[in-house]
Design a protein around this motif. Sequence first.
Motif, PDB file in Angstrom:
ATOM      1  N   ASP A 191       0.830  -1.207   0.000  1.00 45.07           N
ATOM      2  CA  ASP A 191       0.000   0.000   0.000  1.00 45.07           C
ATOM      3  C   ASP A 191       0.866   1.259   0.000  1.00 45.07           C
ATOM      4  O   ASP A 191       0.548   2.243  -0.697  1.00 45.07           O
ATOM      5  CB  ASP A 191      -0.919  -0.023   1.228  1.00 45.07           C
ATOM      6  CG  ASP A 191      -1.806   1.199   1.304  1.00 45.07           C
ATOM      7  OD1 ASP A 191      -2.677   1.366   0.435  1.00 45.07           O
ATOM      8  OD2 ASP A 191      -1.620   2.013   2.234  1.00 45.07           O
ATOM      9  N   ASP A 194       2.254   1.806  -3.452  1.00 45.58           N
ATOM     10  CA  ASP A 194       1.220   2.311  -4.354  1.00 45.58           C
ATOM     11  C   ASP A 194       0.945   3.789  -4.089  1.00 45.58           C
ATOM     12  O   ASP A 194       0.819   4.584  -5.031  1.00 45.58           O
ATOM     13  CB  ASP A 194      -0.050   1.484  -4.181  1.00 45.58           C
ATOM     14  CG  ASP A 194      -1.163   1.919  -5.114  1.00 45.58           C
ATOM     15  OD1 ASP A 194      -0.974   1.828  -6.335  1.00 45.58           O
ATOM     16  OD2 ASP A 194      -2.214   2.366  -4.620  1.00 45.58           O
ATOM     17  N   ARG A 195       0.842   4.156  -2.819  1.00 46.04           N
ATOM     18  CA  ARG A 195       0.587   5.562  -2.484  1.00 46.04           C
ATOM     19  C   ARG A 195       1.765   6.451  -2.878  1.00 46.04           C
ATOM     20  O   ARG A 195       1.577   7.581  -3.350  1.00 46.04           O
ATOM     21  CB  ARG A 195       0.306   5.687  -0.990  1.00 46.04           C
ATOM     22  CG  ARG A 195      -1.024   5.081  -0.545  1.00 46.04           C
ATOM     23  CD  ARG A 195      -1.131   5.072   0.962  1.00 46.04           C
ATOM     24  NE  ARG A 195      -0.925   6.404   1.506  1.00 46.04           N
ATOM     25  CZ  ARG A 195      -0.618   6.648   2.780  1.00 46.04           C
ATOM     26  NH1 ARG A 195      -0.448   5.641   3.622  1.00 46.04           N
ATOM     27  NH2 ARG A 195      -0.461   7.881   3.198  1.00 46.04           N
ATOM     28  N   GLY A 197       3.749   5.897  -5.339  1.00 42.97           N
ATOM     29  CA  GLY A 197       3.683   6.035  -6.790  1.00 42.97           C
ATOM     30  C   GLY A 197       2.683   7.076  -7.228  1.00 42.97           C
ATOM     31  O   GLY A 197       2.803   7.642  -8.315  1.00 42.97           O
ATOM     32  N   ARG A 198       1.670   7.344  -6.384  1.00 39.70           N
ATOM     33  CA  ARG A 198       0.694   8.397  -6.697  1.00 39.70           C
ATOM     34  C   ARG A 198       1.109   9.754  -6.153  1.00 39.70           C
ATOM     35  O   ARG A 198       0.346  10.710  -6.228  1.00 39.70           O
ATOM     36  CB  ARG A 198      -0.675   8.017  -6.132  1.00 39.70           C
ATOM     37  CG  ARG A 198      -1.278   6.763  -6.729  1.00 39.70           C
ATOM     38  CD  ARG A 198      -2.753   6.666  -6.428  1.00 39.70           C
ATOM     39  NE  ARG A 198      -3.019   6.625  -5.004  1.00 39.70           N
ATOM     40  CZ  ARG A 198      -3.176   5.514  -4.301  1.00 39.70           C
ATOM     41  NH1 ARG A 198      -3.064   4.341  -4.908  1.00 39.70           N
ATOM     42  NH2 ARG A 198      -3.425   5.543  -3.003  1.00 39.70           N
ATOM     43  N   ARG A 412      -0.502   8.684 -14.471  1.00 36.27           N
ATOM     44  CA  ARG A 412       0.195   7.623 -13.733  1.00 36.27           C
ATOM     45  C   ARG A 412       0.444   8.003 -12.284  1.00 36.27           C
ATOM     46  O   ARG A 412       0.386   7.149 -11.390  1.00 36.27           O
ATOM     47  CB  ARG A 412       1.527   7.324 -14.418  1.00 36.27           C
ATOM     48  CG  ARG A 412       1.400   6.538 -15.713  1.00 36.27           C
ATOM     49  CD  ARG A 412       2.764   6.280 -16.326  1.00 36.27           C
ATOM     50  NE  ARG A 412       2.690   5.360 -17.453  1.00 36.27           N
ATOM     51  CZ  ARG A 412       3.747   5.000 -18.190  1.00 36.27           C
ATOM     52  NH1 ARG A 412       4.949   5.499 -17.897  1.00 36.27           N
ATOM     53  NH2 ARG A 412       3.607   4.146 -19.188  1.00 36.27           N
ATOM     54  N   SER A 413       0.726   9.268 -12.025  1.00 35.72           N
ATOM     55  CA  SER A 413       0.991   9.687 -10.651  1.00 35.72           C
ATOM     56  C   SER A 413      -0.245   9.606  -9.784  1.00 35.72           C
ATOM     57  O   SER A 413      -0.151   9.662  -8.559  1.00 35.72           O
ATOM     58  CB  SER A 413       1.531  11.125 -10.641  1.00 35.72           C
ATOM     59  OG  SER A 413       0.518  12.048 -11.012  1.00 35.72           O
ATOM     60  N   HIS A 414      -1.429   9.455 -10.388  1.00 33.07           N
ATOM     61  CA  HIS A 414      -2.677   9.284  -9.647  1.00 33.07           C
ATOM     62  C   HIS A 414      -3.148   7.830  -9.653  1.00 33.07           C
ATOM     63  O   HIS A 414      -4.289   7.544  -9.303  1.00 33.07           O
ATOM     64  CB  HIS A 414      -3.770  10.175 -10.231  1.00 33.07           C
ATOM     65  CG  HIS A 414      -3.587  11.634  -9.933  1.00 33.07           C
ATOM     66  ND1 HIS A 414      -2.728  12.438 -10.652  1.00 33.07           N
ATOM     67  CD2 HIS A 414      -4.141  12.432  -8.975  1.00 33.07           C
ATOM     68  CE1 HIS A 414      -2.763  13.660 -10.170  1.00 33.07           C
ATOM     69  NE2 HIS A 414      -3.595  13.700  -9.156  1.00 33.07           N
ATOM     70  N   GLY A 415      -2.274   6.919 -10.070  1.00 24.34           N
ATOM     71  CA  GLY A 415      -2.638   5.507 -10.105  1.00 24.34           C
ATOM     72  C   GLY A 415      -3.436   5.122 -11.331  1.00 24.34           C
ATOM     73  O   GLY A 415      -4.013   4.032 -11.369  1.00 24.34           O
ATOM     74  N   HIS A 417      -3.882   5.757 -15.935  1.00 28.65           N
ATOM     75  CA  HIS A 417      -3.069   5.676 -17.142  1.00 28.65           C
ATOM     76  C   HIS A 417      -3.758   6.425 -18.275  1.00 28.65           C
ATOM     77  O   HIS A 417      -4.958   6.728 -18.211  1.00 28.65           O
ATOM     78  CB  HIS A 417      -2.795   4.224 -17.539  1.00 28.65           C
ATOM     79  CG  HIS A 417      -4.042   3.413 -17.760  1.00 28.65           C
ATOM     80  ND1 HIS A 417      -4.808   3.496 -18.899  1.00 28.65           N
ATOM     81  CD2 HIS A 417      -4.665   2.502 -16.966  1.00 28.65           C
ATOM     82  CE1 HIS A 417      -5.826   2.677 -18.804  1.00 28.65           C
ATOM     83  NE2 HIS A 417      -5.783   2.067 -17.649  1.00 28.65           N
TER      84      HIS A 417
END
Length: 436
Positions: A191, A194-195, A197-198, A412-415, A417
């Motif tokens: 998690d 993933d966070r 990455g956003r 992508r930065s918001h999860g 594409h």
Amino acid sequence: MDLKSLVPRGLFARSLLIIVLPVAIMQMVVTYLFFDLHWEQVSRRLSEGAAGDVALITHLYNQNPSPENLTRVTEFARADLRLSVALQSKANLPESERLAVIPAFDRTLRRALSGSLRQRFWFDTTRYPDYVDIRVEVNGGVLRFLAYRDRVFASTGGIFIVWLAGATILLATVSVLFIRNQVRPMERLADAADRFGRGEHVELRPAGSAEVRRATLAFLQMRGRIQRHIEQRTNLLAGVSHDLRTPLTRLKLQLAMMPKTKDIEEARRDVVEMEAMLGEYLAFAEGQWAEEPEPLDLAEIARDIIQDAARIGRLVDGSRLAASLPTTGRPIALKRCLSNLVENALSFGNEVTLASSQSEDAIYLHVDDNGPGIASEDYDEALKPFSRLDPARNQNRKGVGLGLALARDAARSHGGHLTLGRSELGGLRASVRLPI
């Protein structure tokens, strides 16, 4: 059927399967061997003894079926053989059978009675918890026997099954608790990755097994290196931009003071284009890390972009845009993403639409135009930074080919594409998917 499709996908379920399945197989083998080698042998001997006693009482009664002899036989069976015997005059054997939960019970007793009795018989091992009901056909009726269950079957079978079930439940409970504690740190690590990455701020402490702690420490070190790299890149581009803006400003001032000629106007346009390029470089270098995520309405951002286009005399159709699209993200980054897509569409088409759709877990924004489009084999190339296709649909004549790349990075930065496709209008469709 593919065996891989039967294997659970989650680490928790797989770990539980690895621990519980071998134990379950072992217990099934032990149970089979116990019933086959111990319980069934003991029960067979007990059943043969009980069947022999039933055959003896039946034979004694058939020799003299008088009431006096029945009384003597009944008393003998009760005192010496632990059998309760009663004559059911003019009765018949029941037609229906009640099968035991464990088939071995019925199988063992039926085999023993068949070997000891010549008369027809019937039995029930399920009606009474402590007795077995056996009935034998005789002249004038049916002899009914009630035998203690421990005289017919080994009493350890039920205790063994209860012990196995209890051990299985205890093992499963301990396994679930242990594996759950081991998997939870890995879930937190996934998690956090993933966070991060956003672009969200992540607080994570190493926990769990040594391997998971090492992976968490590696992630934290990687996060630090990435953040330092982003800061260095941003500072470098900001410094270069600042250093170049000063001579560009002097050039603009000098050009403004010179007589207006064709060459001067072309030089002035070149300086303005260079300033725009510097702005794009700096925006690309900063990425999506300058602001924190917050609750927002994508539909409102999209309508602002449509109004911005209308102020410069360009029409964008937003009739298929939902009234509200609530989500969480960085408003400036998302507005830049949609603005780049709309500007790209307006550069190559005179009919542009901005529409939305929604699924259970995602929001989709579609920008369509009626321009020349891009060949499907060039979609990936068009999304790369500084890409300039030729003949160029993605060739940004006012920039350096960063519009689609910036939009993809923002998604992508918001999860999510960004994907390209063929538009219903005949041109290009740019679709942004963002998780809810």
